[in-house]
Design a protein around this motif. Structure first.
Motif, PDB file in Angstrom:
ATOM      1  N   TYR A 158      33.183  41.198  45.789  1.00 57.74           N
ATOM      2  CA  TYR A 158      33.614  42.330  46.604  1.00 57.74           C
ATOM      3  C   TYR A 158      34.560  43.239  45.815  1.00 57.74           C
ATOM      4  CZ  TYR A 158      31.724  39.642  50.524  1.00 57.74           C
ATOM      5  OH  TYR A 158      30.908  38.952  51.375  1.00 57.74           O
ATOM      6  N   ALA A 159      35.430  42.588  45.005  1.00 60.58           N
ATOM      7  CA  ALA A 159      36.351  43.384  44.187  1.00 60.58           C
ATOM      8  C   ALA A 159      35.581  44.207  43.151  1.00 60.58           C
ATOM      9  CB  ALA A 159      37.356  42.466  43.501  1.00 60.58           C
ATOM     10  N   THR A 160      34.552  43.594  42.565  1.00 65.52           N
ATOM     11  CA  THR A 160      33.731  44.321  41.585  1.00 65.52           C
ATOM     12  C   THR A 160      33.021  45.513  42.234  1.00 65.52           C
ATOM     13  OG1 THR A 160      33.368  42.264  40.349  1.00 65.52           O
ATOM     14  CG2 THR A 160      31.841  44.091  39.940  1.00 65.52           C
ATOM     15  N   LEU A 161      32.487  45.306  43.406  1.00 67.85           N
ATOM     16  CA  LEU A 161      31.809  46.391  44.118  1.00 67.85           C
ATOM     17  C   LEU A 161      32.774  47.531  44.442  1.00 67.85           C
ATOM     18  CD1 LEU A 161      29.517  44.341  46.545  1.00 67.85           C
ATOM     19  CD2 LEU A 161      28.784  45.740  44.614  1.00 67.85           C
ATOM     20  N   LYS A 162      33.992  47.174  44.823  1.00 64.90           N
ATOM     21  CA  LYS A 162      34.981  48.210  45.107  1.00 64.90           C
ATOM     22  C   LYS A 162      35.349  48.969  43.840  1.00 64.90           C
ATOM     23  CE  LYS A 162      38.150  47.653  48.240  1.00 64.90           C
ATOM     24  NZ  LYS A 162      39.300  47.134  49.026  1.00 64.90           N
ATOM     25  N   ALA A 163      35.426  48.206  42.716  1.00 64.36           N
ATOM     26  CA  ALA A 163      35.749  48.859  41.447  1.00 64.36           C
ATOM     27  C   ALA A 163      34.640  49.825  41.021  1.00 64.36           C
ATOM     28  CB  ALA A 163      35.964  47.798  40.360  1.00 64.36           C
ATOM     29  N   LEU A 164      33.414  49.523  41.412  1.00 67.67           N
ATOM     30  CA  LEU A 164      32.283  50.397  41.085  1.00 67.67           C
ATOM     31  C   LEU A 164      32.165  51.581  42.040  1.00 67.67           C
ATOM     32  CD1 LEU A 164      29.583  47.708  40.230  1.00 67.67           C
ATOM     33  CD2 LEU A 164      30.825  49.172  38.627  1.00 67.67           C
ATOM     34  N   GLY A 165      33.020  51.617  43.060  1.00 65.38           N
ATOM     35  CA  GLY A 165      33.038  52.770  43.957  1.00 65.38           C
ATOM     36  C   GLY A 165      32.443  52.544  45.324  1.00 65.38           C
ATOM     37  N   PHE A 166      32.012  51.337  45.623  1.00 65.99           N
ATOM     38  CA  PHE A 166      31.479  51.073  46.965  1.00 65.99           C
ATOM     39  C   PHE A 166      32.631  51.038  47.971  1.00 65.99           C
ATOM     40  CE2 PHE A 166      28.087  49.479  44.265  1.00 65.99           C
ATOM     41  CZ  PHE A 166      26.944  49.900  44.936  1.00 65.99           C
ATOM     42  N   ARG A 167      32.408  51.646  49.115  1.00 70.09           N
ATOM     43  CA  ARG A 167      33.439  51.746  50.133  1.00 70.09           C
ATOM     44  C   ARG A 167      33.551  50.436  50.923  1.00 70.09           C
ATOM     45  NH1 ARG A 167      36.717  55.517  49.133  1.00 70.09           N
ATOM     46  NH2 ARG A 167      37.259  55.624  51.354  1.00 70.09           N
TER      47      ARG A 167
END
Length: 385
Positions: free
Chosen positions: A289-298
């Motif tokens: 989830y942290a990686t997805l947030k770092a990639l810009g996912f809301r």
């Protein structure tokens, strides 16, 4: 479509955990539906009651009879369009364990008030011609193998002696809620015998069934009937057929309430189990989830994944639980025989199962979604390994 693929893959990451979670949901949704069906069966008589039928009984107690002469006076009350009467018989067929409802009825006047009892014209005519004839419901006939022309010996308990009744017809129900586990025969047959053996008990009936012109007149007609017999030796209590049936249900209200409570407790327990499963899954995926947030996912995208997985599991469990309920309920209805004359899964029960499953899926996903949305990228990436 991409989100759906992620949801399915997440659900299949731990096949055993997913399988056990779905199995728990199946058991919970199935149990909830079965218990609700039992409650519905308890209330089947009241729910299937006509809103244009009243029942008049002795005000003191149902065990005390009413004079036959009341029929003419009830028929004269404004708003009354038909009057029939019946006595509870309580005979024993071969063995005391073979319990089923038996009523001595007033023949055509009684059948006219209950058009849901479907007989062919020939069967109805044959029954009305034969003073010792009877008609039996389809469920009762199937359970005991009764056929038209069979002679059914009943050993009387309230009315002593052996009463031989010839089956003249087998009736079906117009609706699924119609009770077809009952035997009806002629009140005149009972009364003639009672006149010879116990004359003082003759010309008495258990209840009057009264058909009225409009449902809105139920209260007024009931009051008029009871007023007609006020201050008499046998005062009456008139109520709607539904209220009459609910009076019997109220005797076991504590049991019904306990069954309802258990059905909801089952749902609460599986909701807690489901919530724990989703929490474990979310905790294991914090780094993702942290990686997805770092990639810009809301955060909304993460919540959608979690809610989607939870609802997917809940939906699968609900579908399997509902699918199992129908054949099991049909089998159980046959096993219980006349204990529950009407035992069928209702549309409301299925809707309740679906709503319960959706509620479980939503509730179980709330806490993991909030945690995923709030996860700090740095702290989340530290959880790798």
């Amino acid at each position: 479509m991409y989100s759906l693929q992620l949801i399915v893959r997440n659900a299949l990451r731990h096949p055993l955990r997913t399988l056990l979670t779905i199995l728990g949901l199946v058991v919970a949704i199935f149990s909830f539906g079965l218990l609700q069906t039992v409650v519905d069966a308890w209330y089947a008589g009241a729910e299937g009651a006509s809103n244009t039928t009243l029942v008049t009984r002795n005000k003191t107690s149902l065990v005390f009879p009413l004079p036959l002469s009341y029929a003419t006076r009830i028929r004269a009350v404004p708003g009354v369009t038909g009057v029939g009467y019946a006595n509870w018989f309580q005979g024993v067929y071969k063995d005391p364990k073979n319990f089923f409802a038996q009523f001595a009825i007033s023949g055509a006047s009684y059948l006219d008030i209950y058009p849901d009892l479907l007989l062919t014209a020939d069967e109805r005519a044959a029954f009305l011609r034969d003073r010792q004839g009877c008609i039996v419901g389809r469920k009762l006939a199937d359970q005991y193998g009764f056929r038209v022309g069979d002679v059914i010996p009943l050993k009387g308990t309230i009315y002593p002696g052996t009463w031989e009744l010839t089956v003249r017809g087998i009736f079906d129900g117009k609706q699924s809620s119609t009770n077809t586990a009952t035997l009806f025969f002629h009140w005149d047959y009972v009364n003639e015998t009672v006149k010879r053996l116990a004359p003082r008990r003759a010309n008495q009936v258990g209840v009057y069934v009264v058909r009225i012109d409009q449902p809105d007149n139920a209260a007024a007609v009931s009051q008029a009937i009871d007023s007609e017999f006020s201050n008499s030796l046998a005062e009456t209590l008139t109520e709607t057929e539904k209220a009459f049936h609910l009076g019997f249900v109220s005797m076991s209200e504590a049991i019904v309430a306990a069954i309802r409570l258990v059905s909801f407790v089952v749902i609460l327990i599986i909701a807690a189990v489901m919530a724990n499963t989703m929490a474990m899954s979310a905790r294991e995926r914090l780094a993702e989830y942290a990686t997805l947030k770092a990639l810009g996912f809301r955060p909304g995208f993460l919540a959608r994944l979690i809610f989607g997985e939870s609802l997917l599991l809940a939906t699968l469990g609900a579908l399997l639980g509902i699918a199992l309920l129908f054949p099991f309920a049909a089998l159980l209805g046959k096993v219980m025989g006349t204990m529950f004359p009407v035992f069928a899964v209702s549309g409301l029960t299925v809707a309740g199962q679906v709503l319960a499953a959706l509620a479980i899926g939503v509730v179980a996903a709330i806490a993991p979604s909030v945690r995923a949305a709030r996860v700090n990228i740095v702290d989340g990436l530290r959880s790798i390994g």
